[in-house]
Write a protein that holds these residues in place. Sequence first.
Motif, mmCIF file in Angstrom:
data_model
loop_
_atom_site.group_PDB
_atom_site.id
_atom_site.type_symbol
_atom_site.label_atom_id
_atom_site.label_comp_id
_atom_site.label_asym_id
_atom_site.label_seq_id
_atom_site.Cartn_x
_atom_site.Cartn_y
_atom_site.Cartn_z
ATOM 1 N N VAL A 71 -30.910 38.482 38.219
ATOM 2 C CA VAL A 71 -30.164 38.768 37.588
ATOM 3 C C VAL A 71 -30.226 38.865 36.300
ATOM 4 O O VAL A 71 -30.346 36.851 35.506
ATOM 5 C CB VAL A 71 -28.872 39.106 37.899
ATOM 6 N N GLU A 72 -29.528 39.411 35.158
ATOM 7 C CA GLU A 72 -29.161 38.618 33.648
ATOM 8 C C GLU A 72 -28.268 37.564 33.886
ATOM 9 O O GLU A 72 -26.981 37.651 34.861
ATOM 10 C CB GLU A 72 -28.751 39.252 33.322
ATOM 11 N N ASP A 73 -28.332 36.447 33.435
ATOM 12 C CA ASP A 73 -26.891 36.163 33.002
ATOM 13 C C ASP A 73 -26.130 35.539 32.040
ATOM 14 O O ASP A 73 -26.547 34.905 31.111
ATOM 15 C CB ASP A 73 -27.643 33.758 33.963
ATOM 16 N N PRO A 74 -25.223 35.804 32.109
ATOM 17 C CA PRO A 74 -24.146 36.235 32.959
ATOM 18 C C PRO A 74 -24.451 38.143 33.253
ATOM 19 O O PRO A 74 -25.066 38.423 32.678
ATOM 20 C CB PRO A 74 -22.595 36.124 32.416
ATOM 21 N N THR A 75 -24.413 38.491 34.357
ATOM 22 C CA THR A 75 -23.880 39.290 35.471
ATOM 23 C C THR A 75 -22.794 40.488 35.436
ATOM 24 O O THR A 75 -21.753 39.093 35.342
ATOM 25 C CB THR A 75 -25.213 39.785 35.889
ATOM 26 N N TYR A 76 -22.534 41.655 35.828
ATOM 27 C CA TYR A 76 -21.747 42.336 36.772
ATOM 28 C C TYR A 76 -21.253 41.718 37.761
ATOM 29 O O TYR A 76 -22.070 41.478 39.109
ATOM 30 C CB TYR A 76 -22.062 43.618 36.728
ATOM 31 N N LEU A 77 -20.399 41.025 37.527
ATOM 32 C CA LEU A 77 -19.728 40.011 39.040
ATOM 33 C C LEU A 77 -20.266 41.197 40.546
ATOM 34 O O LEU A 77 -20.365 41.212 40.981
ATOM 35 C CB LEU A 77 -17.895 39.873 39.170
ATOM 36 N N ALA A 78 -19.582 42.016 40.228
ATOM 37 C CA ALA A 78 -19.722 43.047 41.960
ATOM 38 C C ALA A 78 -20.985 42.805 42.469
ATOM 39 O O ALA A 78 -21.504 43.194 43.377
ATOM 40 C CB ALA A 78 -19.271 44.763 41.700
ATOM 41 N N ALA A 79 -22.301 43.140 41.436
ATOM 42 C CA ALA A 79 -24.031 43.591 42.314
ATOM 43 C C ALA A 79 -23.942 41.342 42.310
ATOM 44 O O ALA A 79 -24.548 41.738 43.694
ATOM 45 C CB ALA A 79 -24.590 43.257 40.627
ATOM 46 N N LEU A 80 -22.952 40.569 42.322
ATOM 47 C CA LEU A 80 -23.670 38.847 42.727
ATOM 48 C C LEU A 80 -22.339 39.693 44.197
ATOM 49 O O LEU A 80 -23.476 39.183 45.040
ATOM 50 C CB LEU A 80 -22.417 38.683 41.375
ATOM 51 N N LEU A 130 -12.794 59.687 40.800
ATOM 52 C CA LEU A 130 -13.279 61.133 41.162
ATOM 53 C C LEU A 130 -14.565 59.907 42.343
ATOM 54 O O LEU A 130 -14.779 60.486 43.551
ATOM 55 C CB LEU A 130 -14.638 62.324 39.780
ATOM 56 N N ARG A 131 -14.485 58.298 41.771
ATOM 57 C CA ARG A 131 -15.892 58.147 42.772
ATOM 58 C C ARG A 131 -16.858 58.774 43.136
ATOM 59 O O ARG A 131 -17.157 58.808 43.891
ATOM 60 C CB ARG A 131 -14.502 57.607 43.766
ATOM 61 N N LEU A 132 -16.882 59.183 41.988
ATOM 62 C CA LEU A 132 -18.720 59.871 42.346
ATOM 63 C C LEU A 132 -20.202 58.969 40.834
ATOM 64 O O LEU A 132 -19.590 59.262 39.459
ATOM 65 C CB LEU A 132 -18.483 61.156 41.053
ATOM 66 N N GLY A 133 -20.904 59.316 41.475
ATOM 67 C CA GLY A 133 -22.574 58.246 41.171
ATOM 68 C C GLY A 133 -23.492 59.602 41.157
ATOM 69 O O GLY A 133 -23.033 59.854 42.128
ATOM 70 N N TRP A 134 -24.364 58.642 41.290
ATOM 71 C CA TRP A 134 -25.902 59.112 41.432
ATOM 72 C C TRP A 134 -26.951 57.958 41.371
ATOM 73 O O TRP A 134 -26.960 56.821 40.714
ATOM 74 C CB TRP A 134 -26.062 60.018 40.748
ATOM 75 N N LEU A 135 -27.659 57.975 42.423
ATOM 76 C CA LEU A 135 -29.206 57.004 41.684
ATOM 77 C C LEU A 135 -30.513 58.225 41.410
ATOM 78 O O LEU A 135 -30.324 58.996 42.245
ATOM 79 C CB LEU A 135 -28.737 55.851 42.753
ATOM 80 N N ARG A 136 -31.460 58.187 40.985
ATOM 81 C CA ARG A 136 -32.215 58.378 40.495
ATOM 82 C C ARG A 136 -33.411 57.452 41.231
ATOM 83 O O ARG A 136 -33.192 56.015 40.449
ATOM 84 C CB ARG A 136 -32.942 59.113 39.021
ATOM 85 N N ALA A 137 -33.798 57.865 41.991
ATOM 86 C CA ALA A 137 -35.393 56.378 42.148
ATOM 87 C C ALA A 137 -36.430 57.287 42.905
ATOM 88 O O ALA A 137 -36.869 58.926 43.485
ATOM 89 C CB ALA A 137 -34.495 55.964 43.772
ATOM 90 N N PRO A 138 -37.613 56.433 42.801
ATOM 91 C CA PRO A 138 -38.407 57.151 43.713
ATOM 92 C C PRO A 138 -38.935 56.938 44.897
ATOM 93 O O PRO A 138 -37.900 57.371 45.736
ATOM 94 C CB PRO A 138 -39.998 55.961 43.384
ATOM 95 N N ALA A 139 -39.525 58.245 45.612
ATOM 96 C CA ALA A 139 -39.248 59.409 46.398
ATOM 97 C C ALA A 139 -39.594 58.440 47.931
ATOM 98 O O ALA A 139 -38.343 58.518 48.526
ATOM 99 C CB ALA A 139 -40.543 60.266 46.830
ATOM 100 N N ALA A 140 -39.936 57.879 47.982
ATOM 101 C CA ALA A 140 -39.704 56.327 49.455
ATOM 102 C C ALA A 140 -38.613 56.071 49.591
ATOM 103 O O ALA A 140 -37.578 56.378 50.527
ATOM 104 C CB ALA A 140 -40.870 55.809 49.635
ATOM 105 N N GLN A 184 -21.444 51.457 42.201
ATOM 106 C CA GLN A 184 -21.317 50.877 43.144
ATOM 107 C C GLN A 184 -21.681 51.194 44.555
ATOM 108 O O GLN A 184 -22.487 49.915 45.131
ATOM 109 C CB GLN A 184 -19.661 50.605 43.383
ATOM 110 N N GLN A 185 -21.988 52.252 45.130
ATOM 111 C CA GLN A 185 -21.900 52.677 46.261
ATOM 112 C C GLN A 185 -23.771 52.796 46.046
ATOM 113 O O GLN A 185 -24.741 52.006 47.219
ATOM 114 C CB GLN A 185 -21.736 53.662 47.236
#
Length: 406
Positions: free
Chosen positions: A132-141, A254-264, A113-114
């Motif tokens: 977004v897809e319809d419907p989609t994840y509420l917290a993303a909205l 635990l509230r742990l996640g991660w993101l994998r993104a291009p460098a910039a 989520q973060q």
Amino acid sequence: MTPSTSAGPVPAPAPPLAARAASVGSSPVREILALTERPEVISFAGGLPAPELFAAQEIRAAYDGVLADEPRRVLQYSTTEGDPALRAAVAGRLAARGLPTGPDELVVTTGSQQALTLLATALLEPGDTVLVEDPTYLAALQCFGFAGARVVPVRSDDAGLDPVALAEAVERERPKLLYLIPTFQNPTGRTLPLERRRAVAEIAARYGMWIVEDDPYGELRFEGEPEPWVAALPQAADRTVLLGSFSKVLAPGLRLGWLRAPAALRRACVVVKQSLDLHCSTVDQAAAARYLADNDLDAHLARVRDAYRERRDALLGGLAAALPPGSTWNHPQGGMFVWARLPEGADATELLHDAVARDVAYVPGAPFFAGPADPASLRLSFTTHSPEEIREGLRRLGGALRAGTR
């Protein structure tokens, strides 16, 4: 002149909240969960992992180990990017599943989520368009709403996002990003097939658009063959951000996640995270890394999948008797949710009151739509309760829906 009374000047009112705080509502799912906290309620509402399946003793041992071995390090500040051992473990798991990844390509976040908040802050200006897809994840909205984005729904069907509709929307709206959950989607449980994933990647490359691929449920597959991540497809590898989480595979607390993104973009997200919380909890990251080093997460996941498969089957096996004639529902191959639709004219939000009165709950589908809502839709989570409790919950639900749809 400043107003006054015999007791002195009247204090001026405090300044108002930011417009975005007033314009984005609270989560209806969270409000429903608050209504169903009574222990006698059997809830199909929350997407909550089964607590009896948490590896509690192993997680405790991991905390004990890092606090005994490295107390000065794990109780100190640390780097924003995240614990090196944890990032290395995540990178290894991604590579094993077909996505070569180095530890430096990852940022550890406070749940996925973060990661959404970091991306919205780094990418979106007020007024930018998000598809977004319809419907989609509420917290993303909610997240995109706080960023001031203009959220545009894209037509979806039983196989997920419709690539023809996506191409039309991209041509018309010129969005900055597409957000999607291609595997065991929340709220529908749908999985986007490979040919559609390729089409999404090609559209993003052709028109110049970011893809945010959220994958909290991908390791909860009960049947069928896994699909490759969109991030693994060469057409969109340079513009796809992959989000993951330990919430559904280890423990959400635990509230742990991660993101994998291009460098910039990754560097921009690190700067945003520095302004939000400096870094995720050092000790929690270290304990998660120790757990992954000392235990077999895949063996744990096999036990979780076996239990969830049995619970999904219990739910699917009882829906025909519980839902009114003319209802429909899908058969997800994994994840946590079944998406159902009551007969035309039914209102799942109104019927929820009767269900809660009978000590059973679900989530109406309407809040998940960015476009016109389908009032007859509802989301049913099957992970939290045992098969016996699921069968009893369906008995109660059937009574409530029969009473409400007469």
